[in-house]
Scaffold this motif. Structure first.
Motif: not given
Length: 281
Positions: A175, A187-188, A208-210, A79, A278
């Motif tokens: 999380s 993931r966000w 690991g998050m966008e 990420t 993603r």
């Protein structure tokens, strides 16, 4: 933290919110004002799935802030650390993304889930950890019905006024709850009020998050009236648009009713309501 302490803390944030536009991180823009006078209406009756006790954490809502950003592409296998959040999703066709912040709330979230299920539509819910912790069954339902659950911090603080360790705690605790109740880590990530800073981007990437912001703000947190919310969504509909609504943080009756009105209209207009994904080079 006790309920009255949460309320006191958020009232203090509210008093200082007007200064955020000048003191916040570069590139933040205040959202526009609502067009209509707020309309009062009774909250919908609790649905059959809302079995949790009355809402425990205190209600909250500050004026959101929207990041001004583009849509860079990710590198497979890791990420990346962004410098700005995604505002929209790229892709072909008439696709849109519906997002709901601040929940889950047993008074409103079940009705939103019922409407989405009726039309076989998936949405993204950016949940606050303290809300999710009291309403884990709703996260389980989101998982069962194919929705995405994102991280919206534990207590909805203004990240630009926090230490790095404080931001990490807010994100990690949330999380953990999501993983336990939803089945996987998010993931966000969406920063409260859209107030992003370097630490939030870096920590989100480490976890690991966008970062996902929005394109169309319904301003439903100001309860502008159901018709105003519907008009905002329908006027802003376009390929790749990300719509911001709320399923907690106050009386969300108008948000529930607006979804019932604009969702079938969007579908009849040929839009496909999808989930964020993603994007890789």
């Amino acid at each position: 933290m006790k309920k009255d302490q949460l309320f006191t803390r958020r009232r203090a944030l509210l008093a200082g919110a007007a200064a955020v536009g000048a003191a916040g991180t570069a590139g933040l823009l205040l959202t526009g004002s609502p067009e209509d006078t707020p309309a009062r209406s009774a909250a919908p009756a609790a649905g059959p799935r809302a079995r949790q006790p009355a809402l425990k954490p205190s209600a909250y809502r500050l004026r959101p802030l929207a990041g001004n950003a583009g849509t860079p592409l990710a590198t497979p296998g890791r990420t990346p650390v962004r410098h700005e959040p995604f505002l929209r999703m790229s892709g072909r066709g008439r696709t849109m993304v519906l997002t709901f912040d601040d929940g889950p709330d047993p008074r409103y979230t079940p009705h939103i889930l019922d409407t989405l299920a009726e039309y076989d539509v998936r949405a993204t819910f950016f949940v606050c950890g303290e809300m999710a912790d009291w309403n884990r069954d709703l996260l389980s339902r989101m998982a069962d019905e194919g929705h995405v659950v994102g991280n919206h911090t534990w207590s909805h603080p203004l990240l630009t006024r926090m230490t790095r360790s404080g931001i990490r705690s807010e994100m990690e605790r949330t999380s953990d709850v999501i993983e336990n109740a939803y089945g996987e880590r998010p993931r966000w990530f969406r920063a409260p009020y859209g107030a992003w800073n370097r630490a939030a981007f870096q920590l989100g990437a480490e976890m690991g998050m966008e970062p996902l912001a929005w394109t169309v703000d319904t301003d439903d947190w100001e309860t502008p009236g159901t018709r105003s919310i519907v008009r905002t969504v329908e006027d802003g509909a376009a390929p790749g648009v990300v719509v911001l609504s709320h399923d907690a943080g106050g009386d969300r009756t108008q948000s529930v009713r607006a979804l019932r009105a604009y969702l079938p209209h969007l579908l009849d207009s040929g839009y496909h309501l999808t989930l964020p994904r993603r994007q890789y080079t």
